[in-house]
Each structure stands twice: as C-alpha cells, then as structure tokens.
Design a protein around this motif. Sequence first.
Motif, PDB file in Angstrom:
ATOM      1  N   SER A 171       0.824  -1.217   0.000  1.00 34.39           N
ATOM      2  CA  SER A 171       0.000   0.000   0.000  1.00 34.39           C
ATOM      3  C   SER A 171       0.851   1.257   0.000  1.00 34.39           C
ATOM      4  O   SER A 171       0.389   2.340  -0.349  1.00 34.39           O
ATOM      5  CB  SER A 171      -0.946  -0.007   1.213  1.00 34.39           C
ATOM      6  OG  SER A 171      -0.187  -0.042   2.400  1.00 34.39           O
ATOM      7  N   GLN A 172       2.120   1.115   0.429  1.00 40.11           N
ATOM      8  CA  GLN A 172       3.028   2.277   0.438  1.00 40.11           C
ATOM      9  C   GLN A 172       4.047   2.194  -0.705  1.00 40.11           C
ATOM     10  O   GLN A 172       5.055   2.894  -0.673  1.00 40.11           O
ATOM     11  CB  GLN A 172       3.786   2.337   1.773  1.00 40.11           C
ATOM     12  CG  GLN A 172       2.916   2.365   3.007  1.00 40.11           C
ATOM     13  CD  GLN A 172       2.159   3.673   3.133  1.00 40.11           C
ATOM     14  OE1 GLN A 172       2.727   4.734   2.895  1.00 40.11           O
ATOM     15  NE2 GLN A 172       0.883   3.613   3.457  1.00 40.11           N
TER      16      GLN A 172
ATOM     17  N   ALA B  46      -2.576  -7.550  -2.137  1.00 42.51           N
ATOM     18  CA  ALA B  46      -3.726  -6.851  -1.552  1.00 42.51           C
ATOM     19  C   ALA B  46      -3.366  -5.392  -1.286  1.00 42.51           C
ATOM     20  O   ALA B  46      -4.181  -4.483  -1.522  1.00 42.51           O
ATOM     21  CB  ALA B  46      -4.157  -7.547  -0.269  1.00 42.51           C
ATOM     22  N   GLY B  47      -2.133  -5.157  -0.815  1.00 41.65           N
ATOM     23  CA  GLY B  47      -1.690  -3.792  -0.558  1.00 41.65           C
ATOM     24  C   GLY B  47      -1.598  -2.971  -1.830  1.00 41.65           C
ATOM     25  O   GLY B  47      -2.024  -1.809  -1.880  1.00 41.65           O
ATOM     26  N   LEU B  48      -1.054  -3.572  -2.883  1.00 44.12           N
ATOM     27  CA  LEU B  48      -0.944  -2.872  -4.170  1.00 44.12           C
ATOM     28  C   LEU B  48      -2.331  -2.547  -4.713  1.00 44.12           C
ATOM     29  O   LEU B  48      -2.546  -1.473  -5.296  1.00 44.12           O
ATOM     30  CB  LEU B  48      -0.172  -3.744  -5.174  1.00 44.12           C
ATOM     31  CG  LEU B  48       1.336  -3.908  -4.908  1.00 44.12           C
ATOM     32  CD1 LEU B  48       1.924  -4.999  -5.803  1.00 44.12           C
ATOM     33  CD2 LEU B  48       2.076  -2.587  -5.135  1.00 44.12           C
ATOM     34  N   ARG B  49      -3.272  -3.456  -4.510  1.00 35.09           N
ATOM     35  CA  ARG B  49      -4.641  -3.204  -4.981  1.00 35.09           C
ATOM     36  C   ARG B  49      -5.306  -2.065  -4.209  1.00 35.09           C
ATOM     37  O   ARG B  49      -6.191  -1.394  -4.713  1.00 35.09           O
ATOM     38  CB  ARG B  49      -5.489  -4.476  -4.795  1.00 35.09           C
ATOM     39  CG  ARG B  49      -5.209  -5.560  -5.810  1.00 35.09           C
ATOM     40  CD  ARG B  49      -6.506  -6.021  -6.478  1.00 35.09           C
ATOM     41  NE  ARG B  49      -6.258  -7.174  -7.336  1.00 35.09           N
ATOM     42  CZ  ARG B  49      -5.851  -7.076  -8.595  1.00 35.09           C
ATOM     43  NH1 ARG B  49      -5.625  -5.900  -9.147  1.00 35.09           N
ATOM     44  NH2 ARG B  49      -5.656  -8.163  -9.320  1.00 35.09           N
ATOM     45  N   SER B  50      -4.856  -1.874  -2.944  1.00 36.47           N
ATOM     46  CA  SER B  50      -5.510  -0.868  -2.101  1.00 36.47           C
ATOM     47  C   SER B  50      -5.065   0.547  -2.445  1.00 36.47           C
ATOM     48  O   SER B  50      -5.686   1.517  -2.023  1.00 36.47           O
ATOM     49  CB  SER B  50      -5.214  -1.150  -0.622  1.00 36.47           C
ATOM     50  OG  SER B  50      -3.865  -0.798  -0.323  1.00 36.47           O
ATOM     51  N   ASP B  51      -3.987   0.686  -3.198  1.00 36.84           N
ATOM     52  CA  ASP B  51      -3.470   2.022  -3.506  1.00 36.84           C
ATOM     53  C   ASP B  51      -3.945   2.432  -4.905  1.00 36.84           C
ATOM     54  O   ASP B  51      -3.724   1.688  -5.882  1.00 36.84           O
ATOM     55  CB  ASP B  51      -1.940   2.004  -3.457  1.00 36.84           C
ATOM     56  CG  ASP B  51      -1.345   3.414  -3.559  1.00 36.84           C
ATOM     57  OD1 ASP B  51      -0.649   3.812  -2.621  1.00 36.84           O
ATOM     58  OD2 ASP B  51      -1.594   4.101  -4.575  1.00 36.84           O
ATOM     59  N   PRO B  52      -4.576   3.602  -5.026  1.00 41.76           N
ATOM     60  CA  PRO B  52      -5.093   4.012  -6.345  1.00 41.76           C
ATOM     61  C   PRO B  52      -4.008   4.157  -7.400  1.00 41.76           C
ATOM     62  O   PRO B  52      -4.284   4.053  -8.600  1.00 41.76           O
ATOM     63  CB  PRO B  52      -5.783   5.345  -6.059  1.00 41.76           C
ATOM     64  CG  PRO B  52      -5.424   5.734  -4.681  1.00 41.76           C
ATOM     65  CD  PRO B  52      -4.904   4.541  -3.972  1.00 41.76           C
ATOM     66  N   LEU B  53      -2.765   4.394  -6.953  1.00 42.33           N
ATOM     67  CA  LEU B  53      -1.689   4.551  -7.935  1.00 42.33           C
ATOM     68  C   LEU B  53      -1.228   3.203  -8.498  1.00 42.33           C
ATOM     69  O   LEU B  53      -0.873   3.092  -9.674  1.00 42.33           O
ATOM     70  CB  LEU B  53      -0.486   5.260  -7.285  1.00 42.33           C
ATOM     71  CG  LEU B  53      -0.556   6.771  -7.172  1.00 42.33           C
ATOM     72  CD1 LEU B  53       0.645   7.300  -6.402  1.00 42.33           C
ATOM     73  CD2 LEU B  53      -0.604   7.409  -8.566  1.00 42.33           C
TER      74      LEU B  53
END
Lengths: 101, 497
Positions: free
Chosen positions: B123-124, B168-175
């Motif tokens: 996510s970061q 899951a983290g990558l999916r949670s970030d709009p970028l």
Amino acid sequence: MVGGPEDIRRLARRVALEAEQVREVAAQVSATRSVSWQSATASAFRDSVTLCVLSLHHTAELLDTAARFLLAHASAVQSVVDALPLVGGAVHHGRRRGGDR
Amino acid sequence: MSDGGLRVRGGVGGTTVGLAALEEASGRLAGSAQDIAASLARTLLVAADPGLAGVAPAVVTAAAAEGALALAVGPAGLAGDAARLVGLVTATAATVSAYRAVDAEVARTVALTQDAVMFVVGSQAPELAVGVLALEALGVDVGGALDRAVWEVPAVADLAGGAEGLVAGLRSDPLTAPLLTPGAAADAEGPGGPRTYEDALAVLADSAAVWGLLDDSGPVHMQREPAGPSGASAPRSLEELVRGQGPLSDPADHPGRIRVVEVPTGTGPVWLVEVSGTQVWDPRTGANPCDVTTDVRAMAQESTALARGVQEALDQAQAESRAGSDGAGSGGTGSGAAGPASAGGPGRDASTEPVMLVGHSLGGIVAAGLASSPAFTARHRVTHVVTAGSPVARMPVPAGVQVLSLEHHQDPVPRLEGAPNPDRSGWVTATRDLDDGRDGTGSEAHGVGEYAATAAAVDRSTDPSLVAWRDGSEAFFHPAEGAQVVVRDYRIARGAP
C-alpha cells in the motif's frame, strides 16, 4: 470360612503367576524406550518409561513376596491340620480317663 | 538436531517421524496399562478369598500373607503401576497434540504477520519507490545495504512469504491498483486478495507480462551440446554434485545448460539430472530460460519453458541409451573401462529407472517442480531431489520422493517462500549457519562454493536423517565397476529452433 492348605497353595501359585505376567509387561514397556527420536521430549519419555519399568519390577517382587507368605501360611495351616488327629486323640484319651474315674 | 555445524530438520530423525513413533509407543503403553489393571483385578480376588482367613494357630501367617498382598495391590504396587502407565500415556498424547498444535499455530501466525507487513509495503509502494530512488540519488547503495542486512537479520527475507498481502496492498493504492491487471490469474483472488502464495505470484507475474516482463509463453527448443571440460564428470559425492553446479550455471560458457548423467548400476541405469541456476537477472524475457522469469513462474508452480526443456532432454537421453547409441559430444567418463553404460536395449522401460533431480537456486525450484508434476512423474520415476539454496517449501513433492534441501541461515533465497520445508520422513533439510563473526552478505551466503562446503558436511554427517538419505541415494554416486558413466549436456532456449 477357612481354606485348606491346598486352596492356599493354589492362591500362592496364582499370585506367583501374576508376578511373571508383570515382568512380561515390564519387558513390553521397556521396549517402548527404543524410540530413536533425539529430542528433549523423547528423552523425557524414555526417562518416564524407565521409571515405570523399575516400578513394575518392584511390583513383581512384591507379588513374589506375597506368594511366599501364602506358601508359608499354607504350611502353617497344614501343620494345624496335621496336628488335629493328635489333638483329637489326646482329648478322646483324656475323656476316657475322666470317665473311668 | 545439530551435527557438524548443520541443523537438520525432517527425515527419519525428524519431529514428524519422532511424534509418530511416540504415538505408536504410547499406544503400546496403553495396552500394558490394561494388562496391569487386569493383573490388579485378579490379585484383588486372591486377597479377598475367604479361604485366607486364619485359624487360631496360623493367624500370624495369614496376617502376614494378607499384608504382603495388600502391599502388592496398593499404590506402591499394581495400582500405582496402572496409574503411572495411564499417566504416561495421557502425558505423551498431550505432548504430541501440543507439538502439532503449536506448529500449526506458529505457521498460521507467521503467515498472517508476513501478509500484514507486506500489505503495508504494497500500500506504500509508490512512497517506498520514491524513497529508494531518492536514496540512490544520494549515493546510497540500497541493493548492497539490503544484501548486508539479510546477512545480519536473515528473517527479513521471510517477509517475501507475504506475497498475498503485497498484492492486496498494491490493490488498495489508487496509484498501483491499475498496474495489477485482471486476467486469468485474477480469478484466483478472493475478496481480500489472492487466496494463496502461488496465486499472488501469478497475479504479479501476469501483471508484469503486460509490460513485456516475466513472460514465459511461447515455444522452447532443446539441442545437444558437447559436455564441456569443466565439471563434465560423474559426481562421486554430494559435495562433487553440488560443486558441479558452479560451472554448469556459468551464463557465458553454458547458457541454458542441463546435464543428464547416466549412471550404470548392476540392475540398470539411474539418472542424474542437473539443472542450472539463475543465469540472467533481467526481468525482460529472453532466449535463455535460466532467468528471473522462470524463477517467478516456477515458484508460482506454473509450467515453464525450462521445465519442458528438461523433460525433453531426459527423454532424449533415455532414448539414446535405449538405442545403444551415443551421439557426438558425449562426455563419457567414469570407472575406467569403456563398456556400454547400460544393459538392455530398445525394449528397456526407462520410465522405471530411478531419477535424481538436482539444482542450485532456480535449478532446485525447477527440480522440485518437476518432481511435483504428475505429467513428468508419469514418464519418469523421480526417486530423489537435491536442492541447494532453493525456496521449495510449498512444492507439493509426493511423499515417496526423497528430498534433500541444503540451506544457509544467512541465504535469503530459500527463505523467499516464508515457510520452513516440510518435516517428514522423506524430506531432510540441512541448514548451516555461516556466521563466523565476519561481515558477510546474502549473495555470499547463496554462492555455490558455500553450498559445496555444506554438501561436504552432509557427506560426513552422522545425523540419522542424513545417514538414511545417503544410504538411499548411494546408487547415484557409485556406478557399477567397469561400466562407463555417460554425461550428456543440453542447451534449452526459448523460441523456435
């Protein structure tokens, strides 16, 4: 009820047989120490089994002792039984002597 | 247990086998407890026999016998023995259950922690990427720092086991969410992200393929190569086998190289199949299949060009052996005499001949993957697998295959799945701790040279699991006296011939 000497000897044989069976169980229990796993748990298991085996051998000795005491008791009862005719004869003789008077 | 600097997990001396043995012993103790309880019951009947009552002159001996019987059936005798045996059975069963429960709970907790941490990383990701670029711009060697860090704190590499959390983290970030393409692999995702580690890797690899990265689709071709002078011989020990991985994995001399060694025994040949490690670190797909693309795809347990090439190579080697002809380039070596490698002929059934699959790093992943492939094992009888520095813990290798995994505590690569190798009778993992006070790196810990030293320690080890593995694999290292070992090398490449 009082058992005869032969009855008591039979009980002694039964107890002696139990002692042998307990020794057989001790050998079976001892065989479980052959678990080859090397770990603290396995060592603790082997130590516990060793204590059980020692205790079983001690119990077998207690049963042997009980069997010997039973045989001794059977001998004592046998002595009483053997002495009964003599006692009976003496009593009869005494009564006869008393009656003569 | 530890042996010669090695920590050994699994095998015949492993926890799983040990717990099973304890369970079996506990079952026998339960039977013994029943026997003692029956003995107690019979002896109590004797003690209660009315015939034991004493007559006046024998009352002392009666009392003595009754006392001895009471002692024999009491807590110091049969009753105590029965209780002790039952207690031991209960304690053993509880210990075995606790072991298994703790193992399962630890594995679950570790997996959750890895996923949680990697979710944050995912996510970061944009911020982290910017941070890394900034550090590089400031002259900080981020890659080198990480390489040194994994030597100091090897468990960092375990976090890679949280690939599901990363996706899951990558999916949670709009970028970053748009970069993860929905595709076939995305079907494997549930509402909270990918269901398994392999699914997560497939999602990442498929997303990269859109950009021309990690794409392993397309044909593969295989061609016979001369067995090179460097290391083209039959290994006589595990150390020689692992050391041979060095020259085999040289990208300049041996790109895409597979080695198939036919070892004659008294009962027919056995086969050593050596697969090269990673030779190309570019994520852009090229002709050499010993690359990062195969690393990722093989870890996702997908079919790869390299694995298909290995199968073709072994098929061809066995066909040549059956035909009794050995083409140019054969590196025949071995026991002195020049007899044929194997008895038999065209009618020989090669699918029953034992095969050992061997590899360092990527080679080990492919080896374990082939051993797990029903299609491959239907054609070849895989009996042994040797991996060195390979993340293979999640590979569904059948229980009948004898696996030996060599790992180093400081090597991040075998940790990339974030899970320990299975502890079972047919899978032994020997881990060596390289920490001798020096300042090392993860790359050094992953080197073939260090793994050859570890293999030598395994050759010498007296650990029961390693001794059993050596005994079971002896045929591969000891050809029949007077028969000739045949070494065949192949080059695997992506694309049309």
